[in-house]
Design a protein around this motif. Structure first.
Motif, PDB file in Angstrom:
ATOM      1  N   PRO A   1      49.273  18.205  18.118  1.00 36.03           N
ATOM      2  CA  PRO A   1      49.961  17.600  19.269  1.00 36.03           C
ATOM      3  C   PRO A   1      49.258  16.290  19.646  1.00 36.03           C
ATOM      4  CG  PRO A   1      48.708  19.526  19.964  1.00 36.03           C
ATOM      5  CD  PRO A   1      48.615  19.459  18.463  1.00 36.03           C
ATOM      6  N   PRO A   2      50.014  15.274  20.087  1.00 38.85           N
ATOM      7  CA  PRO A   2      49.395  13.989  20.431  1.00 38.85           C
ATOM      8  C   PRO A   2      48.496  14.104  21.655  1.00 38.85           C
ATOM      9  CG  PRO A   2      51.742  13.962  20.945  1.00 38.85           C
ATOM     10  CD  PRO A   2      51.455  15.271  20.262  1.00 38.85           C
ATOM     11  N   LEU A   3      47.400  13.385  21.620  1.00 36.68           N
ATOM     12  CA  LEU A   3      46.503  13.323  22.766  1.00 36.68           C
ATOM     13  C   LEU A   3      47.100  12.414  23.831  1.00 36.68           C
ATOM     14  CD1 LEU A   3      43.102  12.895  20.918  1.00 36.68           C
ATOM     15  CD2 LEU A   3      43.972  14.958  22.027  1.00 36.68           C
ATOM     16  N   PRO A   4      46.762  12.629  25.100  1.00 39.15           N
ATOM     17  CA  PRO A   4      47.255  11.717  26.136  1.00 39.15           C
ATOM     18  C   PRO A   4      46.722  10.307  25.900  1.00 39.15           C
ATOM     19  CG  PRO A   4      46.104  13.615  27.094  1.00 39.15           C
ATOM     20  CD  PRO A   4      45.953  13.706  25.620  1.00 39.15           C
ATOM     21  N   ARG A   5      47.547   9.316  26.158  1.00 38.33           N
ATOM     22  CA  ARG A   5      47.174   7.916  25.974  1.00 38.33           C
ATOM     23  C   ARG A   5      47.199   7.223  27.310  1.00 38.33           C
ATOM     24  NH1 ARG A   5      50.970   7.754  20.675  1.00 38.33           N
ATOM     25  NH2 ARG A   5      49.549   9.009  19.438  1.00 38.33           N
ATOM     26  N   ARG A   6      46.189   6.402  27.547  1.00 39.85           N
ATOM     27  CA  ARG A   6      46.097   5.699  28.824  1.00 39.85           C
ATOM     28  C   ARG A   6      46.966   4.443  28.780  1.00 39.85           C
ATOM     29  NH1 ARG A   6      39.937   5.117  28.814  1.00 39.85           N
ATOM     30  NH2 ARG A   6      39.990   6.527  27.085  1.00 39.85           N
TER      31      ARG A   6
END
Length: 93
Positions: free
Chosen positions: A4-9
Motif C-alpha cells: 500500500p502507498p505511504l502517505p505523501r506530504r
C-alpha cells in the motif's frame, strides 16, 4: 500483491477541480486525472526549482518514488495540453 502507498506530504490544496481547453473542443474533450501528490511533485520541481533529492525529502518519499510521481504528472500535463484534454486534479473517486 503490491505494497500500500505511504502517505505523501503536500503543502497546498488546489481550489479548482481541474482545467479544460478553451473553445469548441472543450465540450467534447476527453479527461485525464492527476493526483494531489503529482501536482505537488510538479510544484516542487518546476515552481520551487528543487532537485529530486530535496523534493523527495519534502514529500516524505524516496527519490525513485518521487521521480516516478513527477514523470507521471508531467506526462499527464503534456498530454492534456497537446491533445486538448481536460485535466482533473484529485484522487480517483
Amino acid at each position: 500483491m503490491p505494497r500500500p502507498p505511504l502517505p505523501r506530504r503536500v503543502c497546498c490544496q488546489l481550489n479548482a477541480l481541474g482545467f479544460r481547453p478553451i473553445g469548441a473542443a472543450a465540450a467534447k474533450a476527453d479527461a485525464l486525472r492527476i493526483g494531489v501528490d503529482e501536482l505537488e511533485a510538479i510544484r516542487l520541481a518546476d515552481i520551487e526549482g528543487l532537485y529530486q533529492d530535496a523534493a523527495a525529502e519534502r514529500m516524505g518519499v524516496s527519490r525513485q518514488t518521487y521521480a516516478r510521481i513527477l514523470n507521471r504528472a508531467r506526462m499527464a500535463v503534456a498530454r492534456s495540453l497537446v491533445e486538448q484534454k481536460m485535466l482533473f486534479v484529485g484522487d480517483a473517486a
